[in-house]
Write an enzyme that holds these catalytic residues in place. Structure first.
Site, PDB file in Angstrom:
ATOM      1  N   ILE A  64       5.454  -3.170  -7.889  1.00 55.86           N
ATOM      2  CA  ILE A  64       4.592  -2.024  -8.171  1.00 55.86           C
ATOM      3  C   ILE A  64       5.086  -0.813  -7.386  1.00 55.86           C
ATOM      4  O   ILE A  64       4.981  -0.779  -6.165  1.00 55.86           O
ATOM      5  CB  ILE A  64       3.133  -2.355  -7.820  1.00 55.86           C
ATOM      6  CG1 ILE A  64       2.695  -3.550  -8.691  1.00 55.86           C
ATOM      7  CG2 ILE A  64       2.212  -1.165  -8.076  1.00 55.86           C
ATOM      8  CD1 ILE A  64       1.444  -4.199  -8.231  1.00 55.86           C
ATOM      9  N   ARG A  65       5.666   0.131  -8.111  1.00 59.25           N
ATOM     10  CA  ARG A  65       6.292   1.299  -7.454  1.00 59.25           C
ATOM     11  C   ARG A  65       7.092   0.790  -6.241  1.00 59.25           C
ATOM     12  O   ARG A  65       6.992   1.338  -5.136  1.00 59.25           O
ATOM     13  CB  ARG A  65       5.225   2.315  -7.016  1.00 59.25           C
ATOM     14  CG  ARG A  65       4.610   3.113  -8.176  1.00 59.25           C
ATOM     15  CD  ARG A  65       3.484   4.021  -7.703  1.00 59.25           C
ATOM     16  NE  ARG A  65       3.845   4.788  -6.522  1.00 59.25           N
ATOM     17  CZ  ARG A  65       4.327   6.029  -6.545  1.00 59.25           C
ATOM     18  NH1 ARG A  65       4.478   6.660  -7.674  1.00 59.25           N
ATOM     19  NH2 ARG A  65       4.636   6.640  -5.434  1.00 59.25           N
ATOM     20  N   CYS A  74       6.343  -5.144   0.181  1.00 58.73           N
ATOM     21  CA  CYS A  74       6.406  -3.800  -0.420  1.00 58.73           C
ATOM     22  C   CYS A  74       6.395  -2.697   0.644  1.00 58.73           C
ATOM     23  O   CYS A  74       7.390  -2.466   1.293  1.00 58.73           O
ATOM     24  CB  CYS A  74       5.274  -3.638  -1.433  1.00 58.73           C
ATOM     25  SG  CYS A  74       5.510  -2.215  -2.509  1.00 58.73           S
ATOM     26  N   GLU A 115       1.083 -11.785  -2.823  1.00 54.86           N
ATOM     27  CA  GLU A 115      -0.379 -11.900  -2.680  1.00 54.86           C
ATOM     28  C   GLU A 115      -1.097 -11.734  -4.015  1.00 54.86           C
ATOM     29  O   GLU A 115      -2.290 -11.989  -4.112  1.00 54.86           O
ATOM     30  CB  GLU A 115      -0.893 -10.900  -1.630  1.00 54.86           C
ATOM     31  CG  GLU A 115      -1.000  -9.448  -2.068  1.00 54.86           C
ATOM     32  CD  GLU A 115       0.328  -8.674  -2.029  1.00 54.86           C
ATOM     33  OE1 GLU A 115       1.404  -9.311  -1.950  1.00 54.86           O
ATOM     34  OE2 GLU A 115       0.275  -7.429  -2.099  1.00 54.86           O
ATOM     35  N   HIS A 173       5.024  -8.503  -4.617  1.00 56.07           N
ATOM     36  CA  HIS A 173       3.682  -8.806  -4.102  1.00 56.07           C
ATOM     37  C   HIS A 173       3.295 -10.272  -4.294  1.00 56.07           C
ATOM     38  O   HIS A 173       2.611 -10.596  -5.264  1.00 56.07           O
ATOM     39  CB  HIS A 173       2.653  -7.905  -4.791  1.00 56.07           C
ATOM     40  CG  HIS A 173       2.794  -6.472  -4.424  1.00 56.07           C
ATOM     41  ND1 HIS A 173       2.282  -5.955  -3.253  1.00 56.07           N
ATOM     42  CD2 HIS A 173       3.416  -5.439  -5.038  1.00 56.07           C
ATOM     43  CE1 HIS A 173       2.572  -4.667  -3.172  1.00 56.07           C
ATOM     44  NE2 HIS A 173       3.257  -4.331  -4.243  1.00 56.07           N
ATOM     45  N   GLY A 177       0.876  -1.162   0.000  1.00 54.24           N
ATOM     46  CA  GLY A 177       0.000   0.000   0.000  1.00 54.24           C
ATOM     47  C   GLY A 177       0.914   1.212   0.000  1.00 54.24           C
ATOM     48  O   GLY A 177       2.004   1.153  -0.565  1.00 54.24           O
ATOM     49  N   GLU A 178       0.496   2.264   0.661  1.00 63.04           N
ATOM     50  CA  GLU A 178       1.383   3.426   0.775  1.00 63.04           C
ATOM     51  C   GLU A 178       1.937   3.474   2.196  1.00 63.04           C
ATOM     52  O   GLU A 178       1.179   3.607   3.154  1.00 63.04           O
ATOM     53  CB  GLU A 178       0.628   4.713   0.430  1.00 63.04           C
ATOM     54  CG  GLU A 178       0.525   4.958  -1.067  1.00 63.04           C
ATOM     55  CD  GLU A 178       1.879   4.964  -1.766  1.00 63.04           C
ATOM     56  OE1 GLU A 178       2.828   5.574  -1.242  1.00 63.04           O
ATOM     57  OE2 GLU A 178       1.986   4.357  -2.851  1.00 63.04           O
ATOM     58  N   SER A 179       3.266   3.397   2.315  1.00 62.31           N
ATOM     59  CA  SER A 179       3.857   3.311   3.650  1.00 62.31           C
ATOM     60  C   SER A 179       3.611   4.592   4.453  1.00 62.31           C
ATOM     61  O   SER A 179       3.421   4.538   5.668  1.00 62.31           O
ATOM     62  CB  SER A 179       5.348   3.005   3.566  1.00 62.31           C
ATOM     63  OG  SER A 179       6.031   4.011   2.870  1.00 62.31           O
ATOM     64  N   ARG A 238      12.921   3.787  -1.253  1.00 57.55           N
ATOM     65  CA  ARG A 238      11.500   3.824  -1.654  1.00 57.55           C
ATOM     66  C   ARG A 238      11.365   4.165  -3.127  1.00 57.55           C
ATOM     67  O   ARG A 238      12.193   4.868  -3.680  1.00 57.55           O
ATOM     68  CB  ARG A 238      10.740   4.869  -0.834  1.00 57.55           C
ATOM     69  CG  ARG A 238      10.457   4.438   0.585  1.00 57.55           C
ATOM     70  CD  ARG A 238       9.542   5.456   1.257  1.00 57.55           C
ATOM     71  NE  ARG A 238       8.281   5.568   0.538  1.00 57.55           N
ATOM     72  CZ  ARG A 238       7.447   6.608   0.634  1.00 57.55           C
ATOM     73  NH1 ARG A 238       7.751   7.621   1.381  1.00 57.55           N
ATOM     74  NH2 ARG A 238       6.321   6.611  -0.026  1.00 57.55           N
TER      75      ARG A 238
END
Lengths: 184, 290
Positions: A132-133, A79, A170, A168, A47-49, A106
Site C-alpha cells: 500500500i503506497r 512499510c 498484519e 503488510h 502508516g505515514e513515516s 519511498r
C-alpha cells in the site's frame, strides 16, 4: 515474551491483534512512560513515516528506542517501519533510526492507484503480500540478508535481529513473517 | 471482495491515529506534512471561506491539486460534489489518493450519490449515523467520517454524529440475530452490512471525525468518543499560529488520553479560529446528501 508496538500513528492495532492471536503479551508504545518496564521485542507498524518521525521526536521516544535497537532488541518493521530503520532514503530525506544498512525508495510504486497484492516467496513459504503506497529496498549492505524479492525489487530484508518488509503481514492470514520474528 | 476495494480500505487503516489537514497551497501542504499530518486535503477554499463566499462551490482546479501532489510525499485527497461522478473521474485521472464526496461543496445531485464501486480510486464519505454510513459503504466508500458542521469551528455536530453512530452500532449488537432483517430494512441497507456490524461491533471501514475540530482538546474529545483519526479543515490555517496548532493537534491525537500532555499542547497556541455557533448559521452542510 513482551512485545511493544509503536502506536503513534498507523496500523498498530492490526499488529497488536495479530500478535495477541499468536499468544503474545503485547502493549502500545505512545510515550516514554510506556517503555519504563523492560520488554523483549519491538514492532514498527505501517502508516505515514513522516508523521511517525515527527511524533517520535515530539514524544522523546526516538533516542530511547534507538538505543534499544542498537542494543539488539528484536525488531519487526513493516512499510513505514522499514523507512524508519533505513540508513538511507532515496532523495536525501533525513533518516530516523538508521540501524539497517539499506537504502529505500519511498512511495516506490506510485500513488494509491499503484497499490497491489501479490503472492511471493518468504523464508521458504509463498505468502500473500499487500503493498500500500509501499516502499522497496534499492541497496543493501554486506550484513543485510535479502528475504524476499518481487518483480526484481527487494521487499523484505533481515540484519541481525531486525526484520523489515515493504508489505503488510498484519493485513493477511499468513503468519510466516511473525513466526520468523518471534523465533529470533 | 474486490481487490482494489480491499487495498483502498487498507490505505484508510494506514491513516488511523493521524490527522488529515485541509490545505489550499503547496506551502500550507508542506507545513502540514512537517507538522506530522498523515494526509492532506487539497482544496481551493477551506470550508470557513466557502461558507463566507456563498455561491456554488465546486471541485478544485486540477492544476492546483497537482501542485500539492508535487509538494508532499504523504497521501493527497481532494473533494468532489455529491453525485458529481464526472468530477470524480477527473480526480481519478490525476491519480488522487482519496476522493472525498463531500457535502462541503454544493451537491450536484439531490437523489443519487456517486456509484463508487465503478472507481479504482478510494472514496471517503460523511455520515451522521449508521444508516448513512452503511449506505455510503454499500455504494463503495472505503472510509467514513462524521459530517460535523464544516467551517464553523463548532464541535457539537461532530460529537452528535459520532455518538449517534456508536449508539446505533451498540443497538445492532444488542439485537437478536433474527431481528437484523428488519433492521436492515429500517436502515435501507443490505442485510450483509448489518450482519457485519452485528458480528464485529464496528463499521466495516475506518471512521474518522470531521467538521468543527479546532483545538487539541476537540481532537482528544473525538478520539475518546471513538474516532480513529481526525480531519481538520478550517481549524488550522484559520488560526493565529497554524504550524504550532497543527503540531499540537497531531500530538493530541497520538496521545489523546493524556490530559497532562494535552494541557501542555494547548498552552500558548494563539488565536483559535473565530468560529460560528451552529445556531448562527443558515446553511447546514450536514443536511446535504443522506
Amino acid at each position: 515474551m513482551r512485545t511493544g508496538v509503536l502506536s503513534l500513528q498507523g496500523a498498530f492495532a492490526e499488529h497488536i491483534r495479530k500478535l495477541r492471536d499468536l499468544g503474545n503479551d503485547v502493549f502500545e508504545i505512545r510515550s516514554q512512560k510506556d517503555i519504563e518496564k523492560p520488554f523483549d521485542a519491538l514492532v514498527l507498524p505501517g502508516g505515514e513515516s513522516t508523521a511517525m518521525k515527527k511524533l517520535l521526536d515530539a514524544t522523546g521516544l526516538l533516542n530511547p528506542l534507538k538505543q534499544l535497537i542498537s542494543e539488539g532488541i528484536p525488531v519487526l518493521a513493516t512499510c513505514a517501519g522499514l523507512i524508519l530503520l533505513a540508513k538511507n532514503i532515496e532523495g536525501g530525506e533525513e533518516s530516523c533510526f538508521a540501524s539497517m544498512d539499506i537504502e529505500v525508495k519511498r512511495n516506490a510504486y506510485g500513488r494509491q492507484l499503484g497499490s497491489f497484492r501479490c503472492k511471493e516467496h518468504f523464508n521458504g513459504e509463498v505468502i500473500e503480500m499487500p503493498f500500500i503506497r509501499a516502499p522497496y529496498v534499492t541497496k543493501v549492505g554486506k550484513d543485510t540478508e535479502i528475504l524476499s524479492v518481487h518483480d526484481d525489487k527487494i521487499v523484505a530484508v533481515k540484519q541481525g535481529r531486525q526484520i523489515a518488509v515493504s508489505f503488510h503481514p498484519e493485513l493477511t492470514d499468513d503468519t510466516a513473517v511473525y513466526d520468523m520474528f518471534l523465533k529470533i | 471482495m474486490n481487490e482494489q476495494y480491499q487495498l483502498n480500505r487498507e490505505l484508510a487503516q494506514m491513516l488511523k491515529g493521524g490527522v488529515i489537514m485541509d490545505v489550499t497551497t503547496p506551502q500550507q501542504a508542506k507545513i502540514a506534512e512537517k507538522a506530522g499530518a498523515c494526509a492532506v486535503m487539497a482544496l481551493e477554499r477551506i470550508p470557513a471561506d466557502i461558507r463566507a463566499a456563498g455561491g456554488v462551490s465546486r471541485m478544485s482546479d486540477p492544476q492546483m491539486i497537482r501542485s500539492i501532489q508535487d509538494a508532499v510525499t504523504i497521501p493527497v485527497m481532494a473533494k468532489c460534489r455529491i453525485g458529481h461522478f464526472a468530477e470524480a473521474q477527473i480526480l481519478e485521472a490525476i491519480e488522487i489518493d482519496y476522493i472525498d464526496e463531500s457535502e462541503v461543496l454544493s451537491p450536484a445531485d439531490d437523489t443519487y450519490h456517486i456509484d463508487k464501486t465503478k472507481f479504482k480510486v478510494p472514496f471517503v464519505c460523511g455520515a451522521r449515523d449508521l444508516g448513512e454510513a452503511l449506505r455510503r459503504i454499500n455504494e463503495g466508500a472505503s472510509m467514513i467520517r462524521t459530517k460535523g458542521e464544516p467551517g464553523t469551528g463548532d464541535i457539537i455536530q461532530a460529537v452528535r454524529h459520532m455518538r449517534k453512530m456508536n449508539s446505533d452500532i451498540r443497538k445492532i449488537t444488542s439485537l437478536r440475530e433474527d431481528e437484523l432483517f428488519e433492521e436492515a430494512k429500517n436502515l435501507k441497507v443490505p442485510y450483509e452490512l448489518v450482519l457485519y456490524v452485528y458480528k464485529n461491533g464496528r463499521l466495516p471501514v475506518v471512521n474518522f471525525a470531521a467538521g468543527g475540530v479546532a483545538t487539541p482538546a476537540d481532537a482528544s474529545l473525538m478520539m475518546q468518543l471513538g474516532a480513529e483519526g481526525v480531519f481538520v479543515g478550517s481549524g488550522i490555517f484559520k488560526s493565529g499560529d497554524p504550524e504550532k496548532r497543527a503540531e499540537a493537534i497531531v500530538q493530541a491525537v497520538a496521545n489523546y488520553t493524556d490530559p497532562v500532555l494535552i494541557a501542555k499542547l494547548s498552552s500558548g497556541l494563539g488565536e483559535a479560529m473565530v468560529g460560528i455557533n451552529e445556531h448562527e448559521i443558515e446553511l447546514l452542510m450536514a443536511e446535504r446528501g443522506k
